[in-house]
Design a protein around this motif. Sequence first.
Motif, short mmCIF file in Angstrom:
data_model
loop_
_atom_site.label_atom_id
_atom_site.label_comp_id
_atom_site.label_asym_id
_atom_site.label_seq_id
_atom_site.Cartn_x
_atom_site.Cartn_y
_atom_site.Cartn_z
N GLU B 220 0.82 -1.20 0.00
CA GLU B 220 0.00 0.00 0.00
C GLU B 220 0.86 1.25 0.00
O GLU B 220 0.55 2.23 -0.68
CB GLU B 220 -0.93 -0.01 1.21
CG GLU B 220 -2.06 0.98 1.06
CD GLU B 220 -2.87 1.12 2.33
OE1 GLU B 220 -2.42 0.61 3.38
OE2 GLU B 220 -3.93 1.72 2.27
N GLY B 221 1.94 1.22 0.78
CA GLY B 221 2.75 2.42 0.93
C GLY B 221 3.64 2.70 -0.28
O GLY B 221 3.85 3.85 -0.64
N ASN B 273 -7.44 -14.82 1.33
CA ASN B 273 -8.77 -14.56 0.79
C ASN B 273 -9.67 -13.85 1.78
O ASN B 273 -10.37 -12.91 1.43
CB ASN B 273 -9.42 -15.86 0.34
CG ASN B 273 -8.96 -16.26 -1.03
OD1 ASN B 273 -9.12 -15.51 -1.98
ND2 ASN B 273 -8.34 -17.41 -1.13
N LEU B 274 -9.64 -14.30 3.03
CA LEU B 274 -10.55 -13.68 4.00
C LEU B 274 -10.16 -12.24 4.25
O LEU B 274 -11.01 -11.37 4.45
CB LEU B 274 -10.56 -14.48 5.29
CG LEU B 274 -11.22 -15.85 5.19
CD1 LEU B 274 -11.34 -16.50 6.55
CD2 LEU B 274 -12.59 -15.75 4.56
N SER B 275 -8.84 -11.94 4.25
CA SER B 275 -8.45 -10.55 4.49
C SER B 275 -8.78 -9.68 3.29
O SER B 275 -9.18 -8.53 3.45
CB SER B 275 -6.95 -10.46 4.77
OG SER B 275 -6.57 -11.43 5.70
N ALA B 276 -8.64 -10.24 2.10
CA ALA B 276 -8.93 -9.45 0.91
C ALA B 276 -10.39 -9.03 0.89
O ALA B 276 -10.74 -7.98 0.36
CB ALA B 276 -8.59 -10.25 -0.34
N LEU B 277 -11.25 -9.88 1.47
CA LEU B 277 -12.68 -9.57 1.48
C LEU B 277 -12.97 -8.22 2.11
O LEU B 277 -13.90 -7.53 1.71
CB LEU B 277 -13.43 -10.63 2.30
CG LEU B 277 -13.68 -11.97 1.67
CD1 LEU B 277 -14.48 -12.82 2.62
CD2 LEU B 277 -14.44 -11.79 0.38
N GLN B 278 -12.17 -7.86 3.11
CA GLN B 278 -12.54 -6.69 3.92
C GLN B 278 -11.89 -5.40 3.46
O GLN B 278 -12.05 -4.37 4.11
CB GLN B 278 -12.16 -6.95 5.37
CG GLN B 278 -12.89 -8.15 5.94
CD GLN B 278 -12.11 -8.78 7.06
OE1 GLN B 278 -11.15 -8.20 7.55
NE2 GLN B 278 -12.55 -9.95 7.49
N GLN B 279 -11.13 -5.43 2.38
CA GLN B 279 -10.38 -4.23 2.00
C GLN B 279 -11.24 -3.29 1.18
O GLN B 279 -11.98 -3.72 0.32
CB GLN B 279 -9.15 -4.62 1.19
CG GLN B 279 -8.27 -5.64 1.88
CD GLN B 279 -7.85 -5.21 3.25
OE1 GLN B 279 -7.59 -4.03 3.48
NE2 GLN B 279 -7.81 -6.14 4.19
N ASP B 280 -11.10 -1.98 1.44
CA ASP B 280 -11.69 -1.07 0.47
C ASP B 280 -10.63 -0.36 -0.35
O ASP B 280 -10.95 0.38 -1.25
CB ASP B 280 -12.64 -0.03 1.08
CG ASP B 280 -12.51 0.08 2.55
OD1 ASP B 280 -12.92 -0.90 3.17
OD2 ASP B 280 -12.00 1.09 3.05
N SER B 281 -9.36 -0.57 0.00
CA SER B 281 -8.31 -0.03 -0.85
C SER B 281 -7.96 -1.05 -1.92
O SER B 281 -7.75 -2.22 -1.62
CB SER B 281 -7.08 0.28 -0.01
OG SER B 281 -5.93 0.26 -0.82
N PHE B 282 -7.93 -0.57 -3.14
CA PHE B 282 -7.68 -1.49 -4.26
C PHE B 282 -6.30 -2.13 -4.13
O PHE B 282 -6.13 -3.32 -4.35
CB PHE B 282 -7.79 -0.71 -5.58
CG PHE B 282 -7.70 -1.58 -6.81
CD1 PHE B 282 -8.70 -2.47 -7.11
CD2 PHE B 282 -6.61 -1.49 -7.65
CE1 PHE B 282 -8.62 -3.26 -8.24
CE2 PHE B 282 -6.52 -2.28 -8.78
CZ PHE B 282 -7.52 -3.16 -9.07
N LYS B 283 -5.32 -1.30 -3.75
CA LYS B 283 -3.96 -1.83 -3.66
C LYS B 283 -3.84 -2.88 -2.56
O LYS B 283 -3.18 -3.91 -2.72
CB LYS B 283 -2.97 -0.69 -3.41
CG LYS B 283 -2.38 -0.15 -4.68
CD LYS B 283 -1.69 1.17 -4.45
CE LYS B 283 -0.24 1.01 -4.04
NZ LYS B 283 0.39 2.32 -3.82
N ARG B 284 -4.46 -2.60 -1.42
CA ARG B 284 -4.41 -3.59 -0.33
C ARG B 284 -5.13 -4.86 -0.74
O ARG B 284 -4.72 -5.97 -0.40
CB ARG B 284 -5.05 -3.02 0.93
CG ARG B 284 -4.10 -2.32 1.84
CD ARG B 284 -4.80 -1.90 3.12
NE ARG B 284 -4.54 -2.85 4.21
CZ ARG B 284 -3.46 -2.80 4.97
NH1 ARG B 284 -2.53 -1.90 4.76
NH2 ARG B 284 -3.29 -3.67 5.94
#
Lengths: 483, 457
Positions: B220-221, B273-284
């Motif tokens: 992200e950074g 996969n489970l963490s990706a579900l909760q992201q609203d940042s595209f990069k994250r």
Amino acid sequence: MLLLITLFLPLVFAAVTYLAGDRLAKISAFTGSLLTLIGTVMLAQPLLSGSTNAITFATQWITNPNIQFALQVDGLGWVMLLLATLLTPLIILSSFNKVIDNARSFYALVLLMQFGMMGVFVSADAFLYYIFWELALIPIYFIALLWGENSDKAFRNRAVFKFFVYTLAGSLFMLIGFIYIYQLAGSFHISQLYGIPLTDVEQSFLFWAFFIAFAIKIPVFPFHTWQPETYKEAPAVGTMLLSGIMLKMGIYSLLRWLLPVLPHGVLLWTPLIIVLAVVGVLYGSLIAFRQDHLKRLLAYSSFAHVGLITAGIFTITAEGFQGAVVQMFAHGVNVVGLFMAAEIIFQRTGTHSIAQLGGIRSVAPWFATAFMIVVLASVALPTTNAFIGEFLLLYSVYKYNTWLAVVSGLTIVFGAVYMLRMYQYSMLGETNENTQVFEDLKWNEKAVFTAIIILIFALGIQPSFITDIVQPSLEKILNYSIR
Amino acid sequence: MKTLLYTSLLGIACMLAEMLNLRRLITPLASVGLLVIAVLALTQWDSNEIAHNNMLIADNFSLAFSALILVAASFIIALSGHFYKNEQNKISDYTAITVFVAAGAVAMVSFGNLAMFLLGLEVLSVSLYVLAGGKRKQIKSGEAAMKYFLMGSFASGMLLFGIALIYGETASFDLQVIASHIESYQPSVLTNAGVALILVALLFKVSAAPFHFWAPDVYEGAPTLTTALMATISKVAAFAAFYRLFSACFIPVYPVFAWVFTVVAILTLVIGNLSALQQDSFKRMLAFSGISHAGYMLLAILSLYGKTDNALFFYAFAYTFASIAAFSIAIVVSENTGSEKIEAFNGLGKSKPMMAAALTIAMLSMAGIPPLAGFFAKYFMFSEAIKNGHLLLTLVAVIASVVSVYYYFKVIVAMYTTSSEGKHIFQLKPVYATVLLVSVALTIAAGLFPSVLANLF
């Protein structure tokens, strides 16, 4: 060669339609689907002249793993192909009087979906079949997501997404099943899969890998929860494609890819599946009874109908198979007519609520007559197309177990009750402010209903047209299924 | 083994070009140069050249991965001219360092000696530390560089320690010597400890759980282009090295670590996969999705005694080009809207239909929808895993893959069902359009004609 051309026509016309621009899109799409229909009809020549050999085409696609671009049209495949190619032009025609924004994408997606569905019906290689199976899913996802009409967006996104994930999840298990079988067979070709030696334990597990995929698509109780919401949220064209053709992919796959490949697994689970299917018939009818939303009512009634088809197939009898194919065809035609009527009502009155309708017959007699015929056909009145199918299905279930036949027979009576009641409340009686001004059928709607009514009676009076042509292919499947 | 030589020379040439006042030529030169080197690498196909006392081995495996890495690097450099448009006076540094990343990656996929492996890894890592801090004035970029550097140093330290232990046991850095030694003697504690340490370092590099914690923050950074570099080249090279090392030397000790692989693969799939579900940042989201892709690629490592190199290459190919397409669109969109959230993509389907279609294809491919490259990639993985008896793990992977549809479709839904409110007023630069077009075309072509790539080795 003709087979290849016919199969790829919708794909070509999808591109043409997209390039033709919004104004010409529907004409291009309609032309494409008509040409495909002509191709399909021409394809029948060897089948009609009594040949029992399938029309085939095969070329190696991928050498390792051994995947062929193998197509095959036997009687069963052709009837399914006919269903898909017959309904698509009708469905496209039914939307002619509607203003659709971004029409070129819309109609291109419709044709793309037709391409996927046709591919499912003609694939003779399991892997190719799987790809077509998934290919049909993407366009309908976008059609339902982007052109759905009513209710709030968030709800629609959820409903359509649920449908997508449900179906995809099911089919991925099927893919695992195919991979597992491939390790043993060394080929995905259907001729290698029929009669492949698998232990009973393997068959029992693999059965579920496949059945879940098909049961979600059909849908069989309790895998049906995506269906009513998706039918409700999708635009009319999408609902017709889904209910008229796409769910037949599941039923067809039972016959083509499950029963002959895993006969022992099927035998092991048959009692459970038939009971589930009959529960679905009962459950769907009971819920349809209570529906006020026209599209939801039709969705549940459709769910009940396909439950009976599933039960018939799992009796593994010649009657059950025959009835299933006839009923698949009939149901496809009828359900398109029904959803078309629902769409006409919604376009004119702006509501799907049966309680807010009434008296339409007095202002739109043509529509009322056409609707009546379709309703009667869907409740399987003799001389209409659904009668013979339903009769054969009930007979096969009766031979399997009397009580199950009694339950499903009763629900057909229920079906008549709720369908006629729906007709009564929406079409008869006094007009109200919703229905006072109700324009009668437009030319394109007349054309579609005419075609549907012709099909209803033609197949009702002469069902042997279908039963004869599918007979040899069903016999072969039956032989493999009762090993 | 000229590929490595040429790539390094190209990097030096980029720095020299600055002195010769050829700044405007640097990125085109480097980009084309890398493509040429990739083609040159492919002309050595089947030659199996061994260079510098077994230091480098140019077998087909390494050539294929080198070509993939060089092409990816070429694409990313092509994008960098515009990406760093406000820092044109440093463009030679950025470009040269990116070329060195590629050089390190090439060394990592063609080593025949552990020393070479370490060198390659260090060249790649140090270059990436610098690039991660590339946006000097942004605190997040500095944070990313610092985190990556600290964690990466630990991993390098572990790797070195592991190599030292292996050397202590076998008295050699040469893969062939190590392999024959391990085959002929019972694996000792020393060997096992060495392999374990190397394993940890590699799992760190491919961002497999539970060694993945650095990835989301760093992704992200770091400047988006560097993120693309890390997500594609660094990960692919690390996986290729992983496969190369373990298939060449450590198959005899594999049974000791089989359960580690299984646990790591399951954890990576589930957590990613489970963490990706909760992201609203595209990069994250892409970072976590990259973690989950590492989980799928681990299936190839897990089944490596069944020769899964081709499946791994196909996956790397599909993943690389889908990622490049996704990142290049992310760069354009975030530059235009100032946001890296998924909301920034709202309405893209209306305002920029072709871009939206390209991103849709990239997302569908990553989600594994046929007939795109990502589907066949997953298919080959599943099929290798089932062939080698990892049925349960495959089921986990299948479920994970269903879950992944949710977050990939979140982007698609955002693009098509919401309105843009007048954002996205920009012209796509020709370079971006070209990179996007080629990446998407490759994604589709590899799906339609998978045989070309499926039977390389």
